[in-house]
Write a protein that holds these residues in place. Structure first.
Motif, short mmCIF file in Angstrom:
data_model
loop_
_atom_site.label_atom_id
_atom_site.label_comp_id
_atom_site.label_asym_id
_atom_site.label_seq_id
_atom_site.Cartn_x
_atom_site.Cartn_y
_atom_site.Cartn_z
N HIS A 27 0.86 -1.18 0.00
CA HIS A 27 0.00 0.00 0.00
C HIS A 27 0.90 1.23 0.00
CE1 HIS A 27 1.04 -0.73 4.14
NE2 HIS A 27 0.19 -1.74 4.22
N LEU A 28 0.32 2.40 0.02
CA LEU A 28 1.10 3.64 -0.11
C LEU A 28 2.18 3.75 0.96
CD1 LEU A 28 1.56 6.34 -1.53
CD2 LEU A 28 -0.22 7.32 -0.05
N GLU A 29 1.86 3.35 2.19
CA GLU A 29 2.84 3.51 3.28
C GLU A 29 4.08 2.65 3.07
OE1 GLU A 29 -0.92 5.16 4.61
OE2 GLU A 29 -0.42 3.21 3.73
N THR A 30 3.92 1.45 2.51
CA THR A 30 5.12 0.65 2.25
C THR A 30 5.96 1.30 1.15
OG1 THR A 30 3.88 -0.82 0.78
CG2 THR A 30 4.18 -1.54 3.04
N ALA A 31 5.30 1.83 0.13
CA ALA A 31 6.03 2.51 -0.94
C ALA A 31 6.79 3.71 -0.38
CB ALA A 31 5.06 2.95 -2.03
N GLU A 32 6.15 4.49 0.48
CA GLU A 32 6.82 5.65 1.09
C GLU A 32 8.01 5.21 1.93
OE1 GLU A 32 2.91 8.57 1.63
OE2 GLU A 32 3.52 7.20 3.24
N GLY A 33 7.85 4.15 2.70
CA GLY A 33 8.95 3.66 3.53
C GLY A 33 10.13 3.19 2.71
N ILE A 34 9.85 2.52 1.58
CA ILE A 34 10.92 2.03 0.72
C ILE A 34 11.67 3.18 0.07
CG2 ILE A 34 11.36 0.76 -1.42
CD1 ILE A 34 8.91 -1.03 -0.58
N VAL A 35 10.95 4.16 -0.42
CA VAL A 35 11.59 5.30 -1.08
C VAL A 35 12.43 6.09 -0.08
CG1 VAL A 35 11.16 7.52 -2.21
CG2 VAL A 35 9.90 5.48 -2.93
N SER A 36 11.92 6.31 1.11
CA SER A 36 12.71 7.05 2.10
C SER A 36 13.96 6.27 2.51
CB SER A 36 11.86 7.38 3.33
OG SER A 36 11.47 6.22 4.04
N PHE A 235 8.32 -6.77 9.39
CA PHE A 235 8.72 -5.63 10.21
C PHE A 235 7.57 -4.65 10.38
CE2 PHE A 235 12.86 -7.32 9.63
CZ PHE A 235 13.67 -6.76 10.62
N PHE A 236 6.86 -4.40 9.31
CA PHE A 236 5.71 -3.49 9.36
C PHE A 236 4.66 -4.02 10.32
CE2 PHE A 236 1.80 -1.56 8.10
CZ PHE A 236 2.11 -0.34 7.53
N THR A 237 4.29 -5.28 10.17
CA THR A 237 3.20 -5.85 10.95
C THR A 237 3.55 -5.98 12.42
OG1 THR A 237 2.43 -7.05 9.00
CG2 THR A 237 1.65 -7.84 11.14
N ARG A 254 -3.44 6.45 11.39
CA ARG A 254 -2.16 7.03 10.97
C ARG A 254 -1.08 6.81 12.02
NH1 ARG A 254 -4.34 12.97 9.74
NH2 ARG A 254 -5.37 12.42 11.73
N LYS A 255 -1.48 6.76 13.29
CA LYS A 255 -0.49 6.61 14.36
C LYS A 255 0.21 5.26 14.28
CE LYS A 255 -2.79 9.79 17.57
NZ LYS A 255 -1.73 10.81 17.46
N TYR A 256 -0.55 4.19 14.09
CA TYR A 256 0.11 2.89 14.08
C TYR A 256 0.65 2.52 12.70
CZ TYR A 256 -4.74 1.32 13.02
OH TYR A 256 -6.00 1.15 12.51
N VAL A 257 0.02 3.01 11.65
CA VAL A 257 0.55 2.76 10.32
C VAL A 257 1.90 3.46 10.14
CG1 VAL A 257 0.19 3.16 7.86
CG2 VAL A 257 -1.67 2.28 9.25
N ALA A 258 2.04 4.64 10.71
CA ALA A 258 3.31 5.36 10.62
C ALA A 258 4.43 4.59 11.32
CB ALA A 258 3.17 6.75 11.25
N VAL A 259 4.10 3.96 12.44
CA VAL A 259 5.10 3.15 13.14
C VAL A 259 5.53 1.97 12.27
CG1 VAL A 259 5.48 1.66 15.14
CG2 VAL A 259 4.27 3.84 15.42
N GLY A 260 4.57 1.34 11.61
CA GLY A 260 4.89 0.24 10.71
C GLY A 260 5.76 0.70 9.55
N ARG A 261 5.42 1.85 8.99
CA ARG A 261 6.19 2.40 7.88
C ARG A 261 7.64 2.66 8.29
NH1 ARG A 261 3.87 7.94 5.85
NH2 ARG A 261 4.59 8.50 7.96
N THR A 262 7.84 3.20 9.48
CA THR A 262 9.20 3.49 9.97
C THR A 262 10.00 2.21 10.16
OG1 THR A 262 8.46 5.51 11.07
CG2 THR A 262 10.51 4.51 11.86
N ALA A 263 9.36 1.18 10.72
CA ALA A 263 10.06 -0.08 10.95
C ALA A 263 10.46 -0.74 9.63
CB ALA A 263 9.18 -1.02 11.77
#
Length: 297
Positions: A27-36, A235-237, A254-263
């Motif tokens: 989903h978008l958050e995984t794409a954002e995490g990979i790009v960052s 890692f995300f889950t 957004r609070k917990y999805v952001a944590v997953g994205r960071t991990a």
């Protein structure tokens, strides 16, 4: 930087003898995490949108366009790739949308049908400047397709590449899709043999189940594009689960999805660095693999 052609990124990695990470988007958050992760590491990355991902999102365009925009806006070199498309119509749509490459998977068909279907997709893509990856030799794992001992034959692989015109080839060398434990053993001698036989870069599918040192040795033996999905999803889950356990009253996703994205992003960065350093760090392994290959030929 801007949206990068997949073939260029893979060619540079192959020439340098290193690996390049190809990480699946859920989903978008995984794409954002990979790009960052690519931006922090100052390394290129390939965003992969699979046919399963397309089905989940109800179509290619929304998630595909989002990935293309992320790539275009990134300071890193980011390519966008369609992964494991068994539908030729979907593969052509990805080409038309602006993806840098498509992986057309006709491996369920018999050999002659696989060649014909793959060659047709490759011809369409190449007319539009898009690279094509294909698969030969059962990777295993998904949909009960696991077949222990199945391996890609180097001579058959060379004939397949010549007949289809594909630009990269995913080979069966011991990995399996969707593994949640990292204990797969790869046939490094076979990787070296296939690498020596083919003129196109090799792709390792099912890398989530392969330990770091084995991935590094595989890259040294001739593997270039390294696909990872399940490992990063873990890692995300796990991060989301831990956050929800600690914050049972949270309702803002957004609070917990952001944590997953960071991990996920932290592990993606680590893996990108591992792959980029593997070739130079594992020269001895590559030479050993080539020697083993020569003895087995």
């Amino acid at each position: 930087m801007t949206l990068a052609p997949t073939a260029d990124l893979i060619a540079r990695a192959a020439q340098a003898g290193v690996g390049i990470g190809a990480f699946n988007v859920i989903h978008l958050e995984t794409a954002e995490g990979i790009v960052s992760a690519a931006e922090r590491a100052d390394l290129p990355v390939i965003l992969q949108v699979s046919q399963n991902c397309v089905t989940y999102h109800g179509g290619l365009d929304p998630i595909g366009r989002a990935c293309l925009e992320l790539a275009a806006e990134s300071s890193a070199a980011v390519a966008v790739h369609l992964d494991h498309a068994e539908d030729a119509v979907l593969a052509r749509r990805a080409v038309d949308l602006g993806f840098g490459s498509v992986m057309f998977d006709a491996s369920r068909l018999d050999y002659d049908e696989n060649v014909a279907a793959t060659a047709a997709v490759a011809a369409y893509a190449h007319e539009r400047g898009v690279a094509v990856e294909a698969e030969l030799g059962e990777i295993g794992g998904k949909d009960g397709a696991h077949a222990p001992g199945v391996r890609t034959d180097p001579d058959e692989a060379a004939a397949f590449v010549a007949a289809t015109g594909v630009d990269a080839l995913a080979v069966a060398v011991g990995s399996s899709h969707a593994m949640t434990s990292r204990e797969a053993s790869l046939d490094l001698a076979l990787i070296a043999r296939v690498h020596a036989t083919l003129s196109v870069p090799l792709v390792l599918h099912g890398s989530s189940g392969v330990p770091d040192d084995t991935i590094a040795a595989a890259i040294a033996a001739g593997m270039t594009k390294v696909n990872v999905s399940t490992h990063l999803n873990g890692f995300f889950t796990r991060a989301v689960r831990e956050y929800l356990d600690s914050h049972p009253d949270v309702v803002d996703s957004r609070k917990y999805v952001a944590v997953g994205r960071t991990a996920l992003s932290g592990e993606a960065e680590r893996m990108l660095r591992l792959f980029a350093q593997a070739g130079s760090a594992q020269t001895g392994s590559a030479e050993a693999g080539a020697a083993q290959a020569g003895g087995a030929a």
